[in-house]
Design a protein around this motif. Structure first.
Motif, mmCIF file in Angstrom:
data_model
loop_
_atom_site.group_PDB
_atom_site.id
_atom_site.type_symbol
_atom_site.label_atom_id
_atom_site.label_comp_id
_atom_site.label_asym_id
_atom_site.label_seq_id
_atom_site.Cartn_x
_atom_site.Cartn_y
_atom_site.Cartn_z
ATOM 1 N N GLN A 124 32.282 36.328 25.519
ATOM 2 C CA GLN A 124 31.764 37.540 26.147
ATOM 3 C C GLN A 124 32.563 37.876 27.419
ATOM 4 O O GLN A 124 32.893 39.026 27.672
ATOM 5 N N GLN A 125 32.893 36.852 28.201
ATOM 6 C CA GLN A 125 33.671 37.082 29.418
ATOM 7 C C GLN A 125 35.088 37.549 29.087
ATOM 8 O O GLN A 125 35.633 38.417 29.774
ATOM 9 N N VAL A 126 35.686 36.993 28.055
ATOM 10 C CA VAL A 126 37.033 37.421 27.644
ATOM 11 C C VAL A 126 36.999 38.882 27.224
ATOM 12 O O VAL A 126 37.897 39.659 27.564
ATOM 13 N N GLU A 127 35.938 39.290 26.507
ATOM 14 C CA GLU A 127 35.806 40.682 26.100
ATOM 15 C C GLU A 127 35.651 41.578 27.337
ATOM 16 O O GLU A 127 36.262 42.642 27.429
ATOM 17 N N GLN A 128 34.843 41.141 28.295
ATOM 18 C CA GLN A 128 34.655 41.916 29.516
ATOM 19 C C GLN A 128 35.959 41.993 30.325
ATOM 20 O O GLN A 128 36.252 43.023 30.943
ATOM 21 N N LEU A 129 36.745 40.929 30.311
ATOM 22 C CA LEU A 129 38.045 40.948 30.984
ATOM 23 C C LEU A 129 38.974 41.964 30.338
ATOM 24 O O LEU A 129 39.677 42.717 31.028
ATOM 25 N N SER A 130 38.990 42.004 29.009
ATOM 26 C CA SER A 130 39.893 42.923 28.317
ATOM 27 C C SER A 130 39.434 44.373 28.446
ATOM 28 O O SER A 130 40.254 45.285 28.389
ATOM 29 N N ARG A 131 38.133 44.611 28.628
ATOM 30 C CA ARG A 131 37.622 45.978 28.805
ATOM 31 C C ARG A 131 37.670 46.427 30.255
ATOM 32 O O ARG A 131 37.386 47.580 30.550
ATOM 33 N N GLY A 132 37.995 45.527 31.180
ATOM 34 C CA GLY A 132 38.101 45.898 32.589
ATOM 35 C C GLY A 132 36.809 45.769 33.359
ATOM 36 O O GLY A 132 36.709 46.272 34.480
ATOM 37 N N LEU A 133 35.806 45.113 32.799
ATOM 38 C CA LEU A 133 34.538 44.927 33.498
ATOM 39 C C LEU A 133 34.570 43.719 34.424
ATOM 40 O O LEU A 133 33.805 43.654 35.384
ATOM 41 N N LEU A 134 35.440 42.772 34.122
ATOM 42 C CA LEU A 134 35.666 41.599 34.978
ATOM 43 C C LEU A 134 37.134 41.580 35.390
ATOM 44 O O LEU A 134 37.983 42.162 34.712
ATOM 45 N N ALA A 135 37.415 40.880 36.465
ATOM 46 C CA ALA A 135 38.793 40.744 36.934
ATOM 47 C C ALA A 135 39.033 39.306 37.354
ATOM 48 O O ALA A 135 38.099 38.577 37.704
ATOM 49 N N VAL A 136 40.285 38.898 37.340
ATOM 50 C CA VAL A 136 40.683 37.567 37.776
ATOM 51 C C VAL A 136 41.237 37.695 39.192
ATOM 52 O O VAL A 136 42.116 38.512 39.456
ATOM 53 N N VAL A 137 40.684 36.878 40.090
ATOM 54 C CA VAL A 137 41.148 36.872 41.478
ATOM 55 C C VAL A 137 41.531 35.449 41.866
ATOM 56 O O VAL A 137 41.073 34.480 41.260
ATOM 57 N N ARG A 138 42.383 35.351 42.886
ATOM 58 C CA ARG A 138 42.854 34.058 43.358
ATOM 59 C C ARG A 138 42.065 33.673 44.607
ATOM 60 O O ARG A 138 41.992 34.419 45.572
ATOM 61 N N LEU A 139 41.475 32.491 44.581
ATOM 62 C CA LEU A 139 40.797 31.935 45.742
ATOM 63 C C LEU A 139 41.450 30.590 46.019
ATOM 64 O O LEU A 139 41.292 29.646 45.244
ATOM 65 N N ASP A 140 42.186 30.514 47.121
ATOM 66 C CA ASP A 140 42.988 29.349 47.467
ATOM 67 C C ASP A 140 43.964 29.073 46.330
ATOM 68 O O ASP A 140 44.848 29.868 46.081
ATOM 69 N N GLU A 141 43.815 27.991 45.602
ATOM 70 C CA GLU A 141 44.735 27.670 44.499
ATOM 71 C C GLU A 141 44.043 27.796 43.142
ATOM 72 O O GLU A 141 44.581 27.360 42.136
#
Length: 178
Positions: free
Chosen positions: A112-129
């Protein structure tokens, strides 16, 4: 009360001849100044004023640098707080591949999260490393503060079909993994 000149004479630091000569030069300067009606330029006052102006300018620059550093530190703290308060749990076995700079990274999340990532509902951000998942609204707030922290965010595109798409009649199976 005696003048500085008298005190220097008593201490033996200046002789009477030198004191009289200095007194004459001072009187001469005062007389020239009265006649010319132009203010005489005192080099020591001018140098002191210039030094004072330079010090004020240096202090102003230093304060600006300190304020900029404090502002940057506050922005980084806001970003960290936004990420830690809104991150999504990454539990799953489906790999989501994204690029960070020139390297390809993987993140394991639920389907479900992968689908939301591909639809633009979730994003990947960098926190420290580490990489975290946050909602798209939070990613936009983070990007307003520092765009380099948002690593991957798909554009929110509606699932509209292009009229000229030659493959519009072909259906993509749901179980197809890229």
């Amino acid at each position: 009360m005696s003048s500085l000149q008298d005190q220097l004479l008593k201490a033996g630091l200046v002789d009477t001849k030198k004191a009289k000569q200095t007194k004459k030069e001072k009187a001469k300067q005062a007389k020239v100044q009265k006649r010319s009606k132009q203010p005489s330029v005192d080099e020591t006052k001018l140098a002191a004023q210039q030094a004072r102006q330079e010090k004020i300018e240096r202090d102003r620059k230093l304060n600006a640098e300190r304020n900029a550093a404090a502002q940057e530190k506050a922005i980084q703290a806001q970003i960290k707080q936004l990420i830690t308060l809104n991150r999504q749990a990454k539990q799953g076995d489906t790999a989501y591949n994204f690029t960070d700079g020139s390297t390809v990274k993987s993140l394991y999340a639920s389907a479900q999260q992968v689908e939301q990532l591909s639809r633009g509902l979730l994003a990947v951000v960098r926190l420290d490393e580490q990489y975290e998942l946050v909602p798209a609204i939070i990613a936009e707030k983070i990007a307003d503060r520092d765009a380099t922290v948002v690593v991957s965010q798909a554009s929110k595109s509606a699932d509209t079909l292009d009229e000229d798409d030659p493959y519009a009649d072909y259906v993509i199976p749901d179980d197809l993994m890229w």
